[in-house]
Design an enzyme around this catalytic site. Sequence first.
Site, PDB file in Angstrom:
ATOM      1  N   GLU A 139      -9.991  31.733  79.035  1.00  0.00           N
ATOM      2  CA  GLU A 139     -10.780  32.135  77.875  1.00  0.00           C
ATOM      3  C   GLU A 139     -12.232  31.693  78.059  1.00  0.00           C
ATOM      4  OE1 GLU A 139     -10.548  31.803  72.985  1.00  0.00           O
ATOM      5  OE2 GLU A 139      -9.587  30.265  74.204  1.00  0.00           O
ATOM      6  N   LYS A 171      -9.617  39.150  70.334  1.00  0.00           N
ATOM      7  CA  LYS A 171      -8.794  38.099  69.722  1.00  0.00           C
ATOM      8  C   LYS A 171      -8.539  38.420  68.253  1.00  0.00           C
ATOM      9  CE  LYS A 171      -8.724  32.999  69.663  1.00  0.00           C
ATOM     10  NZ  LYS A 171      -9.519  31.832  70.127  1.00  0.00           N
ATOM     11  N   CYS A 200      -5.407  32.868  73.293  1.00  0.00           N
ATOM     12  CA  CYS A 200      -5.383  31.511  72.737  1.00  0.00           C
ATOM     13  C   CYS A 200      -4.616  31.394  71.416  1.00  0.00           C
ATOM     14  CB  CYS A 200      -6.818  30.990  72.605  1.00  0.00           C
ATOM     15  SG  CYS A 200      -6.929  29.182  72.476  1.00  0.00           S
TER      16      CYS A 200
END
Length: 301
Positions: free
Chosen positions: A48, A127, A169
């Site tokens: 990331e 995301k 994440c």
Amino acid sequence: MTSLLKKPLKLALVQLASGADKAVNLAHARSKVLEAAQAGAKLIVLPECFNSPYGTQYFPKYAETLIPSPPSKEQSPSYHALSSIAAEAKAYLVGGSIPELEPTTNKFYNTALVFSPTGALIGTHRKTHLFDIDIPGKITFKESEVLSPGSQLTMVELPEYGKIGLAICYDIRFPESAMIAARKDAFMLVYPGAFNLTTGPMHWSLLARARAVDNQLYVALCSPARDMNATYHAYGHSLLANPSAEVLAEAEDKEDIIYADLDNETIQSTRKGIPVYTQRRFDLYPDVSVSGAPSLRRRDT
């Protein structure tokens, strides 16, 4: 049973540290991806925010414009670097994530790009769950101060191998997206991520193994290396869990490349031994994949 992984696949997770110089970060990523390719990896994953420091204060400065696609080199040097690196490596490349600016709305996103062995863009994920947490006395972090959430789930087709589910994440904490990808025949879930020294020891490995055992597929997590001189201290410990939730490979906190060999038989034997796929009771609870199927698309729009 359906063959989810069409042929054996060598995976590499590249755990690296990124500093303030984007050009240096991109060059460093290239050298590590090529190292992984020389070792035989055909699917290579970066962490990331691999092209910049991680932190809400950095996102606007390092953000690149990806739309319309393809962007110019001035709009997105990282896009063009990743495309070139994938082609040079002759491997599929999950380019971790980069900060993205959507110019028509002036919104920022945390965005992952996936390139084919010819350098073609084959997948994009923004995301979807923003990392807004407050653990008193330990860590407060609010991505929503700068970032906006993506609006779609993501699967990416690797024609020779099959489908992967892609998220970033904090997305891993929400099992529904993993279930949807699994029930749409993904052989692996891939999460570039940057857990910290509070949440990492608590849940990093646990969440990877939980998503693996829930869905009986491979789960890959790729973290930045830990840099105690940075403003954000990543946990590291990039890892690959198999469909039985065994950790096949795991890094420590420093820069490293870890490898794992994936095969369809491991998935099928796990599902035959513990056949949850044929034992679910959708008469008692909903099948989330029916109404929430991710599209196989090139970018989030």
